[in-house]
Design a protein around this motif. Sequence first.
Motif, PDB file in Angstrom:
ATOM      1  N   VAL A 251       0.861  -1.180   0.000  1.00 37.27           N
ATOM      2  CA  VAL A 251       0.000   0.000   0.000  1.00 37.27           C
ATOM      3  C   VAL A 251       0.898   1.231   0.000  1.00 37.27           C
ATOM      4  CG1 VAL A 251      -1.722   1.294   1.300  1.00 37.27           C
ATOM      5  CG2 VAL A 251      -1.834  -1.191   1.231  1.00 37.27           C
ATOM      6  N   LEU A 252       0.602   2.174  -0.873  1.00 40.45           N
ATOM      7  CA  LEU A 252       1.485   3.328  -0.987  1.00 40.45           C
ATOM      8  C   LEU A 252       1.134   4.393   0.032  1.00 40.45           C
ATOM      9  CD1 LEU A 252       1.661   3.450  -4.844  1.00 40.45           C
ATOM     10  CD2 LEU A 252       3.381   2.636  -3.229  1.00 40.45           C
ATOM     11  N   ASP A 253       2.155   4.943   0.664  1.00 45.20           N
ATOM     12  CA  ASP A 253       1.896   6.059   1.565  1.00 45.20           C
ATOM     13  C   ASP A 253       2.873   7.200   1.305  1.00 45.20           C
ATOM     14  OD1 ASP A 253       4.131   4.817   2.926  1.00 45.20           O
ATOM     15  OD2 ASP A 253       2.730   3.718   4.192  1.00 45.20           O
ATOM     16  N   ARG A 254       4.105   7.079   1.817  1.00 43.87           N
ATOM     17  CA  ARG A 254       5.055   8.175   1.729  1.00 43.87           C
ATOM     18  C   ARG A 254       5.620   8.295   0.306  1.00 43.87           C
ATOM     19  NH1 ARG A 254      10.915   7.660   4.545  1.00 43.87           N
ATOM     20  NH2 ARG A 254      11.484   9.862   4.490  1.00 43.87           N
ATOM     21  N   MET A 255       5.783   9.517  -0.171  1.00 42.41           N
ATOM     22  CA  MET A 255       6.351   9.744  -1.497  1.00 42.41           C
ATOM     23  C   MET A 255       7.877   9.684  -1.438  1.00 42.41           C
ATOM     24  SD  MET A 255       3.915  10.058  -3.714  1.00 42.41           S
ATOM     25  CE  MET A 255       4.439  10.973  -5.180  1.00 42.41           C
ATOM     26  N   PRO A 256       8.521   9.336  -2.546  1.00 41.73           N
ATOM     27  CA  PRO A 256       9.987   9.252  -2.588  1.00 41.73           C
ATOM     28  C   PRO A 256      10.652  10.636  -2.725  1.00 41.73           C
ATOM     29  CG  PRO A 256       9.029   8.575  -4.672  1.00 41.73           C
ATOM     30  CD  PRO A 256       7.882   8.922  -3.774  1.00 41.73           C
ATOM     31  N   VAL A 257      11.945  10.645  -3.067  1.00 42.60           N
ATOM     32  CA  VAL A 257      12.699  11.893  -3.279  1.00 42.60           C
ATOM     33  C   VAL A 257      12.853  12.117  -4.777  1.00 42.60           C
ATOM     34  CG1 VAL A 257      14.910  10.642  -2.994  1.00 42.60           C
ATOM     35  CG2 VAL A 257      14.841  13.146  -2.735  1.00 42.60           C
ATOM     36  N   LYS A 258      12.668  13.366  -5.223  1.00 44.39           N
ATOM     37  CA  LYS A 258      12.718  13.674  -6.657  1.00 44.39           C
ATOM     38  C   LYS A 258      13.335  15.057  -6.871  1.00 44.39           C
ATOM     39  CE  LYS A 258       8.291  11.347  -7.567  1.00 44.39           C
ATOM     40  NZ  LYS A 258       7.123  11.300  -8.480  1.00 44.39           N
ATOM     41  N   SER A 259      13.732  15.310  -8.126  1.00 45.53           N
ATOM     42  CA  SER A 259      14.216  16.647  -8.463  1.00 45.53           C
ATOM     43  C   SER A 259      13.901  16.939  -9.918  1.00 45.53           C
ATOM     44  CB  SER A 259      15.725  16.748  -8.241  1.00 45.53           C
ATOM     45  OG  SER A 259      16.407  15.785  -9.028  1.00 45.53           O
ATOM     46  N   LEU A 260      13.883  18.201 -10.272  1.00 46.74           N
ATOM     47  CA  LEU A 260      13.715  18.574 -11.673  1.00 46.74           C
ATOM     48  C   LEU A 260      14.392  19.906 -11.923  1.00 46.74           C
ATOM     49  CD1 LEU A 260      11.532  21.028 -11.717  1.00 46.74           C
ATOM     50  CD2 LEU A 260       9.859  19.238 -11.889  1.00 46.74           C
ATOM     51  N   MET A 261      14.500  20.246 -13.211  1.00 43.44           N
ATOM     52  CA  MET A 261      15.041  21.521 -13.615  1.00 43.44           C
ATOM     53  C   MET A 261      13.899  22.385 -14.106  1.00 43.44           C
ATOM     54  SD  MET A 261      18.638  21.553 -15.565  1.00 43.44           S
ATOM     55  CE  MET A 261      17.952  21.584 -17.184  1.00 43.44           C
ATOM     56  N   ASP A 262      13.886  23.664 -13.738  1.00 49.94           N
ATOM     57  CA  ASP A 262      12.814  24.556 -14.183  1.00 49.94           C
ATOM     58  C   ASP A 262      12.935  24.895 -15.667  1.00 49.94           C
ATOM     59  OD1 ASP A 262      11.627  24.608 -11.727  1.00 49.94           O
ATOM     60  OD2 ASP A 262      12.189  26.654 -11.211  1.00 49.94           O
ATOM     61  N   LEU A 263      14.144  24.707 -16.220  1.00 47.82           N
ATOM     62  CA  LEU A 263      14.370  25.008 -17.636  1.00 47.82           C
ATOM     63  C   LEU A 263      13.472  24.115 -18.490  1.00 47.82           C
ATOM     64  CD1 LEU A 263      16.542  26.966 -18.770  1.00 47.82           C
ATOM     65  CD2 LEU A 263      17.948  24.956 -19.217  1.00 47.82           C
ATOM     66  N   PRO A 264      12.647  24.702 -19.367  1.00 49.26           N
ATOM     67  CA  PRO A 264      11.784  23.860 -20.200  1.00 49.26           C
ATOM     68  C   PRO A 264      12.613  22.913 -21.063  1.00 49.26           C
ATOM     69  CG  PRO A 264      11.221  26.189 -20.430  1.00 49.26           C
ATOM     70  CD  PRO A 264      12.479  26.126 -19.640  1.00 49.26           C
ATOM     71  N   PRO A 265      12.099  21.699 -21.331  1.00 47.82           N
ATOM     72  CA  PRO A 265      12.839  20.762 -22.179  1.00 47.82           C
ATOM     73  C   PRO A 265      13.140  21.402 -23.531  1.00 47.82           C
ATOM     74  CG  PRO A 265      10.711  19.839 -21.480  1.00 47.82           C
ATOM     75  CD  PRO A 265      10.801  21.213 -20.924  1.00 47.82           C
ATOM     76  N   GLY A 266      14.325  21.174 -24.060  1.00 45.71           N
ATOM     77  CA  GLY A 266      14.674  21.718 -25.369  1.00 45.71           C
ATOM     78  C   GLY A 266      15.131  23.173 -25.339  1.00 45.71           C
ATOM     79  N   SER A 267      15.324  23.742 -24.129  1.00 49.45           N
ATOM     80  CA  SER A 267      15.773  25.132 -24.040  1.00 49.45           C
ATOM     81  C   SER A 267      17.144  25.299 -24.676  1.00 49.45           C
ATOM     82  CB  SER A 267      15.877  25.556 -22.574  1.00 49.45           C
ATOM     83  OG  SER A 267      14.614  25.679 -22.027  1.00 49.45           O
ATOM     84  N   GLU A 268      17.399  26.494 -25.153  1.00 47.13           N
ATOM     85  CA  GLU A 268      18.705  26.765 -25.759  1.00 47.13           C
ATOM     86  C   GLU A 268      19.586  27.554 -24.798  1.00 47.13           C
ATOM     87  OE1 GLU A 268      18.430  28.529 -29.591  1.00 47.13           O
ATOM     88  OE2 GLU A 268      17.477  26.751 -30.444  1.00 47.13           O
ATOM     89  N   VAL A 269      20.831  27.124 -24.673  1.00 47.05           N
ATOM     90  CA  VAL A 269      21.828  27.884 -23.912  1.00 47.05           C
ATOM     91  C   VAL A 269      23.011  28.096 -24.853  1.00 47.05           C
ATOM     92  CG1 VAL A 269      21.102  27.016 -21.656  1.00 47.05           C
ATOM     93  CG2 VAL A 269      22.810  25.765 -22.950  1.00 47.05           C
TER      94      VAL A 269
END
Length: 376
Positions: A251-269
Motif C-alpha cells: 500500500v502506498l503512503d510516503r512519497m519518494p525523493v525527486k528533483s527537476l530543472m525549471d528550464l523547459p525541455p529543449g531550451s537553448e543555452v
Amino acid sequence: MLRDPDGNPVDGGKWFTHHGTDVETNWAATDLLSYRTPTERFFVRNHTTAPEIDVASWRLEVWGDGVDGGPMAYSLDELKALGETTYDRALECTGNGRRLYDEQQGEFRPGTQWGLGAIGLASWTGVPLRTVLEDAGLRDDAVQVMPVGLDPSYVCEGTDYGHVRRPLPIEKALDDVLVAWEMNGAPLEPDHGFPVRLVVPGWVGIASIKWLGSLEVATTRSESPWSTKWYRMHGPGYDDPDGTGDPQAAVLDRMPVKSLMDLPPGSEVVAGRLTVLRGRAWAGDATIAAVEVSTDDGQTWEEATLTGPNERSCWVEWEHPWTPAAAGDQVIRTRATDSSGRTQPDRVPTNDDGYLFWAVVQHPVTVTSSSSVPVA
Ligand SMILES: Nc1nc2c(c(=O)[nH]1)N[C@H]1C(S)=C(S)[C@@H](COP(=O)(O)O)O[C@H]1N2
Ligand SMILES: [Mo]
C-alpha cells in the motif's frame, strides 16, 4: 484552475497540459518560477467532476466506534472555531512522472501520462485533523480514519466503486494532517475541494481527499478500492514486496525523493556563456540534504546550491552555474538526496500502474554556438 461560466478551463493555453478530467502544470510556462504554485496554475486530478456544494448546509460528519462523542456534524464555522493553522506543503500525484517510465526506461505504463507537472506547493489553512478527532472524543484504541469525498461515485469499466475514499492510519492522522479550507490565502477553488479537503503532507496525493463529507474513525482496519485496487504496487516483486506475507506493505503512503530543472525541455543555452541552471527538489516526510547536477551524461556530479526554504514535505529551490564548452545537444541530469538518506537511482523498477517514478531525470538542452546569437 479558473473556469468560464460554462465550466471550461481558462488557462491561456500554456499553463496546463490537459489529460481528460486531469490537468498538468506546465514547467515550460516560464513565469511559473515562484516558490508557491499560484492556485490558477496548480495541477488538478479529479476522478469524476467537482461537485457543487452549498456551504450553508454542508457538514463534516465524524463518526464510528473510534470516537466516544457519538456522531458529530461540524459546519465550516464550527471547524474554524476549533483553531486555525497555516503551513506550506507540496501536494503530488502518485502517478507524477508516469510518462518517464516510457521515455527513459522504455516501459509504457497505462494511466494519465503525466510528465513531472502533477505536483504543486501551496500554503494551506485549516485545523489539524488531530484537533477535530480529539474534539469528537477520539478513543485510545482507534487505529484508522476513513475520509470520504462528496464527488460523484467513481464508475470504471461498468463497476461502481462508490465515493472516493481511502483509509488513513491513525499515526499519520495525528501527525501533520490538516482539514483545510484555504489554499494560498483564499477559499478552496471547486477543483481543489471546496469547501474543505484533507492535506496529508508527503504522502500520495490520493490521501488528500477533496470535498470532504465524512470521517469514519474505527478501532479495526478496513480497505477501499483506493488502497487495494489502485494506489498500491502491483506487478512482479510487489504483491508481497518484503516477503513477509504482509500485503499491507504494498500500500502506498510516503512519497519518494525527486528533483527537476525549471528550464523547459529543449531550451537553448549558449556555448562559452555562463548559464545558471535552476530547479527544485522534494521528498515525502523529509527535507532535502543535497542536489547534484551532471552535465556529462552522469560521469561526474557537482553539488548545487540550495536556495530559499527547505522544509519537510515541501520543495527546495536550487541553482547551479554552468558554462557549456561546445555547441550541440546535451542532457543534464539532477539527483537529489533527502534527509532520511534516500538518493534518486538511475533507474527504478517499474510496476503495473506506473506509480512513483523517482529515478534521475534526463533534461535535454541545446547548446548553440555564441556566433549564431545576434547581439542586441
Ligand atoms: N474526493 C476526491 N478526492 C481526491 C481526488 C478525487 O478524485 N476525489 N483525487 C485525488 C488525487 S489522485 C490527487 S493527486 C489529489 C489532487 O489534488 P488537486 O486536484 O487539488 O491538485 O486529490 C486527491 N483527492
Ligand atoms: Mo493522484
